[in-house]
Design a protein around this motif. Structure first.
Motif, PDB file in Angstrom:
ATOM      1  N   MET A  44       3.862  -1.910   1.487  1.00  0.00           N
ATOM      2  CA  MET A  44       3.901  -2.823   0.247  1.00  0.00           C
ATOM      3  C   MET A  44       4.225  -4.148   0.544  1.00  0.00           C
ATOM      4  O   MET A  44       5.024  -4.562   1.657  1.00  0.00           O
ATOM      5  CB  MET A  44       5.312  -2.185  -0.535  1.00  0.00           C
ATOM      6  N   LEU A  45       3.666  -4.981  -0.047  1.00  0.00           N
ATOM      7  CA  LEU A  45       3.998  -6.595  -0.164  1.00  0.00           C
ATOM      8  C   LEU A  45       4.886  -7.210  -1.114  1.00  0.00           C
ATOM      9  O   LEU A  45       4.246  -6.876  -2.335  1.00  0.00           O
ATOM     10  CB  LEU A  45       2.733  -7.212   0.298  1.00  0.00           C
TER      11      LEU A  45
ATOM     12  N   ASN B 278       0.761  -2.867  -3.823  1.00  0.00           N
ATOM     13  CA  ASN B 278       0.969  -1.676  -3.024  1.00  0.00           C
ATOM     14  C   ASN B 278      -0.338  -1.162  -2.450  1.00  0.00           C
ATOM     15  O   ASN B 278      -1.413  -1.877  -2.795  1.00  0.00           O
ATOM     16  CB  ASN B 278       1.210  -0.629  -3.863  1.00  0.00           C
ATOM     17  N   GLN B 279      -0.375  -0.473  -1.439  1.00  0.00           N
ATOM     18  CA  GLN B 279      -1.701   0.097  -0.850  1.00  0.00           C
ATOM     19  C   GLN B 279      -2.774   0.415  -1.712  1.00  0.00           C
ATOM     20  O   GLN B 279      -2.420   1.146  -2.847  1.00  0.00           O
ATOM     21  CB  GLN B 279      -1.201   1.188   0.219  1.00  0.00           C
ATOM     22  N   GLY B 280      -3.986  -0.113  -1.549  1.00  0.00           N
ATOM     23  CA  GLY B 280      -5.053   0.165  -2.418  1.00  0.00           C
ATOM     24  C   GLY B 280      -5.265  -0.882  -3.483  1.00  0.00           C
ATOM     25  O   GLY B 280      -6.157  -0.779  -4.335  1.00  0.00           O
TER      26      GLY B 280
ATOM     27  N   ASN C 290       7.319  -4.333   3.935  1.00  0.00           N
ATOM     28  CA  ASN C 290       6.917  -4.116   5.194  1.00  0.00           C
ATOM     29  C   ASN C 290       5.459  -3.859   5.199  1.00  0.00           C
ATOM     30  O   ASN C 290       5.106  -2.544   5.223  1.00  0.00           O
ATOM     31  CB  ASN C 290       7.553  -3.044   5.990  1.00  0.00           C
ATOM     32  N   PRO C 291       4.562  -4.902   4.946  1.00  0.00           N
ATOM     33  CA  PRO C 291       3.185  -4.515   4.504  1.00  0.00           C
ATOM     34  C   PRO C 291       2.466  -4.306   5.796  1.00  0.00           C
ATOM     35  O   PRO C 291       1.422  -3.964   5.699  1.00  0.00           O
ATOM     36  CB  PRO C 291       2.662  -6.074   4.253  1.00  0.00           C
ATOM     37  N   GLY C 292       2.895  -4.548   6.989  1.00  0.00           N
ATOM     38  CA  GLY C 292       2.004  -4.356   8.132  1.00  0.00           C
ATOM     39  C   GLY C 292       1.437  -5.581   8.581  1.00  0.00           C
ATOM     40  O   GLY C 292       1.632  -6.566   7.933  1.00  0.00           O
ATOM     41  N   PRO C 293       0.717  -5.619   9.664  1.00  0.00           N
ATOM     42  CA  PRO C 293      -0.110  -6.654  10.134  1.00  0.00           C
ATOM     43  C   PRO C 293      -1.141  -7.187   8.701  1.00  0.00           C
ATOM     44  O   PRO C 293      -1.436  -6.525   8.455  1.00  0.00           O
ATOM     45  CB  PRO C 293      -0.981  -6.006  11.206  1.00  0.00           C
ATOM     46  N   MET C 294      -1.270  -8.634   8.831  1.00  0.00           N
ATOM     47  CA  MET C 294      -2.026  -9.211   7.658  1.00  0.00           C
ATOM     48  C   MET C 294      -3.221  -9.700   8.548  1.00  0.00           C
ATOM     49  O   MET C 294      -3.094 -10.351   9.844  1.00  0.00           O
ATOM     50  CB  MET C 294      -1.163 -10.238   6.840  1.00  0.00           C
TER      51      MET C 294
ATOM     52  N   VAL D 147      -3.114  -5.724   5.345  1.00  0.00           N
ATOM     53  CA  VAL D 147      -3.293  -6.623   4.246  1.00  0.00           C
ATOM     54  C   VAL D 147      -4.341  -7.638   4.488  1.00  0.00           C
ATOM     55  O   VAL D 147      -4.336  -8.213   5.510  1.00  0.00           O
ATOM     56  CB  VAL D 147      -1.893  -7.359   3.937  1.00  0.00           C
ATOM     57  N   LEU D 148      -5.327  -7.937   3.696  1.00  0.00           N
ATOM     58  CA  LEU D 148      -6.299  -9.125   3.913  1.00  0.00           C
ATOM     59  C   LEU D 148      -6.081 -10.066   2.629  1.00  0.00           C
ATOM     60  O   LEU D 148      -5.816  -9.828   1.585  1.00  0.00           O
ATOM     61  CB  LEU D 148      -7.816  -8.157   3.680  1.00  0.00           C
TER      62      LEU D 148
END
Length: 520
Positions: A1-2, A27-29, A68-72, A149-150
């Motif tokens: 999630m961002l 959210n994812q997707g 905690n969106p992860g690497p972007m 995340v892109l």
């Protein structure tokens, strides 16, 4: 999630607020498109998400990036000049993650991007790649890090129709979060599941930033319906209020007249009139409260107003261009042979074809032939606005070079109609966004009364709100248009004659078949 909480972005130079107290969650997707007029701060927001240091030189900010969106991964609008001069391998090797991937993993990324895996080790200079190849190379370097995340800033610019359709599939199929900016309305309509909108309703008012979990078509329809409903309700309330106010004023004037003419010998009548005046004053206060409670007219960011003079036209029988080229070259390379192009007055021609084929070279050859002509007034919009715009001048100086007050007033009016803020009118042109520069060039063409437009990707930097207005203006234009474009809506709505650029020359395109082909 961002998650973004209460983000505010303020331009340091003129203290203009670009984004005000903006909060949203992805959210994812989610495939979220970030929209807004040119210069509203969309690219600045993406840069802040990626690295606040990128905006530090020109923008102040407050707010928080949570979750905690992860690497972007961040795709900028353009590749830096020093990286363009290097090889494809050097470009890939600039990401340490490139060396952590197995050949199989690299092959999977290449398959996903429809990009030859061996090209990752190529010595070709990046600047020699086509627009579509560059986008895929940039995305490849992002995918080396397996981003969750892109952040994509204008991935649809300068790519051909085939790459646009591939890009739609790529965005739609990405498993993580995609937040992107695009001026291609068809791509937005086909991919976005969420809309983030930055609006600057008018000068002096703070920006309005909203998030909507709707596809773009549904959002645009709902927004238009809401604006129309609120406008009709507000106008109806005002009309009713004006009628009641007129009746009140007649009563007020009569009481004031009677009070002024009452005889001092009639104290009873004076007391009655005094009571009437108290009642009138009470009614006036009630009207003030009603006025304050009325539905407000919607404060929305109005689309640009752009229209060519009605008197600008060319006779349909006039031959504007009769071009015959045995071959078209770029240096030693032969791009095409046996080019024939005949264009008549009032005709609107669209030329399409793959990136790197030579369309821009052809358009430059056409402008070299038409600009010196005295029987037509031609103007040229290059893909690189620096070719024609004086970057150190201000927009006001560019549109009113005479410098007299009448010319400057006229220029201010036109700049206001294309949504320039007062500060932007006096900033150097080089500081403006691509869309603002494009609007400035078209406005100059309007003021100059040109009757032949030679346009290289004219709509590529216009927002989804400005794009329809620009297409309408060009569609209504009485002169001749010769254009290169990959904008599917532009080709469908403006161009009456279509050609595909090939190595064998310009081949006519069946317009109806093209529209089916690009799913319009």
């Amino acid at each position: 999630m961002l998650q973004v909480k209460h983000l505010t972005l303020t331009h340091r130079k003129d203290l203009r607020t670009l984004v005000d107290d903006f909060s949203f969650v992805l959210n994812q997707g989610d495939r979220a498109v970030l929209i807004g007029e040119e210069g509203n701060g969309k690219s600045t927001l993406l840069k802040w998400l990626w690295s606040p240091g990128l905006i530090e030189p020109y923008c102040e900010w407050s707010g928080e990036l949570a979750g905690n969106p992860g690497p972007m991964g961040y795709l900028a609008q353009d590749i830096p000049a020093e990286e363009k001069e290097g090889s494809v391998y050097d470009f890939c090797a600039a990401s340490p993650a490139f060396f952590d991937l197995t050949p199989r993993e690299l092959g999977e990324i290449a398959r996903q991007l429809r990009f030859p895996a061996e090209e990752f080790y190529s010595g070709r200079r990046v600047e020699s790649l086509s627009g579509g190849e560059r986008i895929k190379l940039q995305l490849a370097r992002l995918l080396f890090r397996r981003p969750a995340v892109l952040l994509l800033d204008e991935p649809s610019s300068d790519v051909d129709l085939e790459t646009l359709e591939w890009l739609e599939d790529f965005i739609s199929g990405y498993e993580g979060i995609v937040l992107y900016i695009s001026h291609d309305e068809t791509l937005i309509e086909n991919t976005a599941t969420m809309v983030l909108h930055i609006e600057h309703p008018r000068e002096g008012k703070p920006p309005r930033c909203t998030a909507h979990r709707l596809d773009y078509g549904a959002y645009a329809a709902r927004r238009e319906a809401a604006i129309l409903s609120q406008t009709q309700r507000a106008r109806k309330e005002r009309e009713e209020y004006d009628r009641k106010l007129e009746r009140f004023r007649r009563i007020q004037q009569k009481v004031e007249h009677d009070q002024a003419s009452v005889s001092r010998q009639d104290p009873h009548g004076g007391r009655l009139l005094k009571k009437k005046m108290h009642a009138v004053q009470s009614l006036g206060r009630r009207f003030e409260r009603e006025a304050a409670d009325m539905t407000a007219l919607p404060e929305v960011e109005e689309a640009i107003f752009l229209r060519f003079p009605a008197e600008v036209s060319l006779p349909a029988g006039k031959v504007v261009l009769d071009l015959r080229l045995p071959e078209l070259r770029a240096g030693e390379r032969v791009l095409a042979r046996d080019i024939r192009l005949r264009v008549m007055g009032g005709e609107k021609v669209g030329i399409l074809g793959p990136n790197g084929a030579g369309k821009t070279t052809l358009l430059r050859r056409i402008q070299e032939e038409l600009l010196p002509r005295r029987d037509v007034r031609a103007a040229y919009m290059s893909q690189d606005y620096a070719d024609t715009l004086p970057l150190e001048a201000a927009p006001l100086e560019y549109l009113a070079p005479e410098g007299d007050e009448a010319s400057r007033t006229r220029a201010r009016t036109y700049l206001g109609s294309i949504r320039y803020a007062r500060q932007e009118m006096v900033h150097p042109i080089r500081e403006l966004s691509g869309g603002q520069k494009a609007k400035l060039l078209l406005t100059k063409m309007v003021l100059d009364g040109v009757n032949v437009l030679i346009l290289d990707e004219p709509t590529r930097n216009f927002s989804p709100m400005s794009g329809p207005k620009v297409r309408q203006a060009l569609g209504d234009y009485g002169g001749t248009v010769i254009s290169v474009s990959h904008d599917r809506k532009f080709l469908a709505q403006v161009c009456c004659t279509l050609y595909r650029f090939t190595e064998h020359g310009l081949l006519p395109v069946d317009r109806e078949e093209l529209l089916k082909e690009v799913s319009l």
